[in-house]
Design a protein around this motif. Structure first.
Motif, PDB file in Angstrom:
ATOM      1  N   GLU A  61       0.809  -1.223   0.000  1.00 13.04           N
ATOM      2  CA  GLU A  61       0.000   0.000   0.000  1.00 13.04           C
ATOM      3  C   GLU A  61       0.841   1.272   0.000  1.00 13.04           C
ATOM      4  N   ASN A  62       2.133   1.154   0.261  1.00 16.34           N
ATOM      5  CA  ASN A  62       2.937   2.354   0.430  1.00 16.34           C
ATOM      6  C   ASN A  62       4.086   2.499  -0.558  1.00 16.34           C
ATOM      7  N   PHE A  63       4.113   1.682  -1.613  1.00 20.05           N
ATOM      8  CA  PHE A  63       5.132   1.826  -2.643  1.00 20.05           C
ATOM      9  C   PHE A  63       5.109   3.218  -3.272  1.00 20.05           C
ATOM     10  N   ASN A  64       3.911   3.730  -3.484  1.00 16.92           N
ATOM     11  CA  ASN A  64       3.761   4.949  -4.258  1.00 16.92           C
ATOM     12  C   ASN A  64       3.658   6.201  -3.401  1.00 16.92           C
ATOM     13  N   PHE A  65       4.122   6.126  -2.180  1.00 13.16           N
ATOM     14  CA  PHE A  65       4.130   7.297  -1.314  1.00 13.16           C
ATOM     15  C   PHE A  65       4.943   8.414  -1.966  1.00 13.16           C
ATOM     16  N   GLN A  66       4.394   9.623  -1.966  1.00 11.58           N
ATOM     17  CA  GLN A  66       5.028  10.736  -2.677  1.00 11.58           C
ATOM     18  C   GLN A  66       5.468  11.878  -1.767  1.00 11.58           C
ATOM     19  N   LEU A  91       7.361   3.357   4.603  1.00  9.38           N
ATOM     20  CA  LEU A  91       8.249   2.208   4.440  1.00  9.38           C
ATOM     21  C   LEU A  91       9.649   2.468   4.987  1.00  9.38           C
ATOM     22  N   ILE A  92       9.985   3.713   5.226  1.00  5.03           N
ATOM     23  CA  ILE A  92      11.191   4.020   5.997  1.00  5.03           C
ATOM     24  C   ILE A  92      10.898   3.847   7.486  1.00  5.03           C
ATOM     25  N   ASN A  93       9.720   4.311   7.884  1.00  5.93           N
ATOM     26  CA  ASN A  93       9.296   4.209   9.285  1.00  5.93           C
ATOM     27  C   ASN A  93       8.533   2.916   9.538  1.00  5.93           C
ATOM     28  N   PHE A  94       9.003   1.831   8.939  1.00  7.17           N
ATOM     29  CA  PHE A  94       8.259   0.568   8.952  1.00  7.17           C
ATOM     30  C   PHE A  94       8.093  -0.016  10.341  1.00  7.17           C
TER      31      PHE A  94
END
Length: 261
Positions: free
Chosen positions: A193-198, A206-209
């Motif tokens: 769900e967070n691949f396309n975070f802009q 996904l950095i703050n996983f």
């Protein structure tokens, strides 16, 4: 210099037995090798070279490392004799400055790297250098390092990172484990769900996983997750993210693969 920007890949490598087996994951890796633009060289980032500090293989003929135990002899007999590239290793060291990059002449290719490359490029005729994952650095640092490496994609170099976004060997169902644990499904879906975070990198989920409620179960230690950040960090604003293959094996190992570009 290549006019074609090379894609960047994260491949969920799973069991070393994938080297000997044919399944939907290995077929997907082979299809990538058959259909993507051919790189002049490859940077491999593997969960299995987890170091203090940053190193890059800098020898002409890297060895094949069999860093596992209890598998059939045929697996130990398998070699991946791709050439190294001291020149590319030096280029990476200069590109990543002021990060101190050690030119390594001992490591080689561990199974996290050669185990997928042997399916993508079975002829082993593309130069490969392996970059270590610095265990002393936070997730945001690894993401930023991926960004620093992005310029090499414009020069014909493909980034192929390998790990598993869910990797909990203590929760593996070794016999007959067909259904994923709910927490494994939840975390795998969170990654999707967070691949396309802009937004800004500081806010990237996904950095703050580790803020995810199931992060500690999905990744008791982070080394199998962090290679994903090298790929996402190299993504350019105009690039799409796609999923060549996905699945959870033995209830607790995600085989998710991600393609940028």
């Amino acid at each position: 210099m290549s006019e074609i920007r090379m894609p960047a890949l994260f491949l969920g490598h799973g069991s070393p037995m994938n080297v000997l087996e044919e399944n939907r994951y290995t077929r997907a890796w082979r299809k990538l090798g058959d259909t993507l633009p051919r790189p002049r060289a490859i940077i491999a980032v593997s969960a299995h070279w987890y170091t203090r500090g940053t190193a890059v293989t800098a020898m002409n003929d890297p060895r094949t490392i069999h860093d596992f135990g209890g598998f059939p002899q045929a697996l130990y007999d398998t070699r991946y004799p791709a050439p190294g590239s001291p020149a590319l290793a030096q280029e990476i060291a200069e590109l990543l400055a002021p990060v101190a990059v050690r030119l390594d002449h001992e490591w080689g290719f561990d199974h996290g790297s050669w185990g997928v490359l042997i399916k993508m490029y079975p002829e082993a005729d593309i130069p490969v250098v392996q970059l270590s994952v610095d265990s002393s650095k936070p997730a945001a640092w690894h993401y930023a390092l991926g960004g620093q490496l992005a310029t090499l994609r414009e020069r014909g170099v493909m980034n192929i990172a390998s790990g598993n976004v869910v990797h909990n060997l203590r929760q593996v169902r070794w016999q007959g484990g067909e259904q994923p644990w709910p927490w494994a499904n939840s975390f795998n879906q969170f990654v999707h769900e967070n691949f396309n975070f802009q937004g800004e990198a500081e806010a990237h989920p996904l950095i703050n996983f580790m803020q995810h409620e199931h992060a500690k179960l999905a990744n008791p230690t982070p080394e199998h997750y962090l290679p994903l950040l090298y790929v996402l960090g190299s993504r350019q604003p105009d690039e799409a993210v796609s999923i060549p293959v996905d699945g959870i094996e033995m209830s607790a190992i995600s085989m998710l693969s991600v393609q940028v570009g």
